[in-house]
Motif scaffolding. Structure first.
Motif, mmCIF file in Angstrom:
data_model
loop_
_atom_site.group_PDB
_atom_site.id
_atom_site.type_symbol
_atom_site.label_atom_id
_atom_site.label_comp_id
_atom_site.label_asym_id
_atom_site.label_seq_id
_atom_site.Cartn_x
_atom_site.Cartn_y
_atom_site.Cartn_z
ATOM 1 N N ALA A 197 0.850 -1.075 0.010
ATOM 2 C CA ALA A 197 -0.091 0.002 0.039
ATOM 3 C C ALA A 197 0.812 1.238 -0.235
ATOM 4 N N GLY A 198 2.016 1.180 0.644
ATOM 5 C CA GLY A 198 2.730 2.474 0.643
ATOM 6 C C GLY A 198 3.998 2.533 -0.171
ATOM 7 N N SER A 245 5.997 3.337 -3.447
ATOM 8 C CA SER A 245 5.916 4.411 -4.272
ATOM 9 C C SER A 245 6.100 4.233 -5.799
ATOM 10 N N PHE A 264 -5.375 -0.027 -1.976
ATOM 11 C CA PHE A 264 -4.949 1.074 -1.885
ATOM 12 C C PHE A 264 -6.100 2.252 -2.099
ATOM 13 N N ARG A 289 -7.247 5.649 -6.166
ATOM 14 C CA ARG A 289 -5.654 5.533 -6.570
ATOM 15 C C ARG A 289 -5.769 5.277 -8.095
ATOM 16 N N ALA A 324 1.987 5.054 -4.668
ATOM 17 C CA ALA A 324 1.953 5.947 -3.562
ATOM 18 C C ALA A 324 2.849 7.253 -3.726
ATOM 19 N N GLU A 328 1.025 10.926 -0.228
ATOM 20 C CA GLU A 328 0.244 9.885 0.149
ATOM 21 C C GLU A 328 0.282 10.035 1.541
ATOM 22 N N ALA A 356 1.309 8.590 4.793
ATOM 23 C CA ALA A 356 2.034 7.253 5.251
ATOM 24 C C ALA A 356 1.127 6.343 6.259
ATOM 25 N N ALA A 405 -1.540 4.451 4.460
ATOM 26 C CA ALA A 405 -1.156 3.243 4.098
ATOM 27 C C ALA A 405 -0.713 2.098 5.195
ATOM 28 N N GLU A 406 -0.144 2.810 6.147
ATOM 29 C CA GLU A 406 0.211 1.685 7.186
ATOM 30 C C GLU A 406 -1.372 1.241 8.146
ATOM 31 N N ARG A 431 -4.062 0.870 6.721
ATOM 32 C CA ARG A 431 -4.822 -0.164 5.624
ATOM 33 C C ARG A 431 -3.966 -1.515 5.582
ATOM 34 N N ARG A 432 -2.775 -1.629 5.717
ATOM 35 C CA ARG A 432 -1.854 -2.758 5.969
ATOM 36 C C ARG A 432 -2.266 -3.522 7.063
#
Length: 281
Positions: free
Chosen positions: A153-154, A156, A179, A183, A228, A232, A234, A237-238, A240-241
């Motif tokens: 997800a993070g 780049s 994502f 996205r 990302a 984005e 961060a 992203a974290e 969602r993970r």
């Protein structure tokens, strides 16, 4: 190695037979035998070009056992070609064990470059191509697929995946969850073939287009996802993970709450971006 033959790794068309290069034709006509993933498929290709060469089956189920026998033939002076069913051998296809064994034996391994589905898709996608990550096929099992996507997800760099027709809907849904629906992405289908299509837009838009049109669920796919960006979040992203992992053990609402607390991301941003899919507050 003096006296040894050469192993030619030959790219073949991914659809349009006109993409087979003159050099590939020359090599396929000249070698002592052709190692093919599916001999029936390759025999049709060779027949189209009037090539008659012995065919040897080399696939994921026998490659480990047959590699040493093929290396012995190369050491004895024969030259062989290695092809896959379509595109460049070893790219999400068998062959690397054979190539490695040949190189370890001191045999010359020579590439005959040509078509490759993910490179073709990347060239027309309009996404950043200076840095990208080729992930091949996503895991078939839903939990493993979601875990893989959540871990990216993070990322780049532009993400590139292969997918099959019977999993494309599920893969797109999982990409939206990992994502976010906004996205940007591109879905390339049946490249160089009669019904070639390239869909672009947000992942949510691409998912909706595929769900609405049965024809867009047929064929072979390359899915590209924009990386990302620097802007984005961060934390999102974290989050969602973490959410994807926690959902394996908790209810969506509990997983979203805990992931938001651990990551500092807004709770509503953690589940796919689709309003109807948001966990309750």
């Amino acid at each position: 190695m003096p006296g040894a033959g050469t192993l030619h790794v030959v790219a073949t068309p991914i659809g349009n037979l006109g993409d087979l290069s003159p050099r590939a034709l020359e090599v396929l006509r000249a070698v002592d035998a052709i190692c093919a993933e599916d001999t029936r498929h390759t025999r049709r290709l060779l027949a189209h070009f009037g090539i008659e060469r012995p065919l040897l089956a080399v696939h994921e189920h026998n490659e480990g056992d047959i590699a040493s026998k093929l290396v012995a033939r190369l050491l004895a002076g024969e030259s062989l070609a290695l092809v896959s069913d379509a595109g460049t051998p070893l790219v999400s296809d068998p062959g690397f064990r054979f190539v490695r064994a040949a190189r370890e034996a001191g045999i010359k391994v020579s590439p005959v470059p040509g078509p490759c589905a993910f490179v073709a898709a990347l060239s027309v996608a309009g996404l950043a191509s200076d840095r990208f990550v080729f992930e091949g096929f996503l895991p078939a099992k839903a939990s493993a697929r979601r875990e893989r996507l959540a871990s990216l997800a993070g990322e780049s760099r532009t993400l590139v995946f292969y997918e099959s027709s019977h999993r494309i809907e599920e893969a797109l849904a999982d990409c939206v969850a990992a994502f976010g629906s906004e996205r940007p992405g591109v879905l390339a289908r049946e490249l160089t073939k009669l019904f070639e299509t390239v869909l672009d837009g947000t992942l949510g838009e691409i998912r909706s287009a595929v769900e609405a049109d049965e024809n867009q669920r047929k064929g072979e796919f390359v899915l590209l996802v924009q990386g990302a960006g620097e802007d984005e979040d961060a934390k999102v992203a974290e989050g969602r993970r973490l959410y994807a992992r926690l959902c394996e053990y908790l209810k969506p609402s509990q997983a979203a709450k805990l992931a938001a607390e651990l990551s500092g991301a807004p709770r509503k941003a953690l589940y796919g971006g689709d309003v109807q899919d948001q966990p309750p507050e």
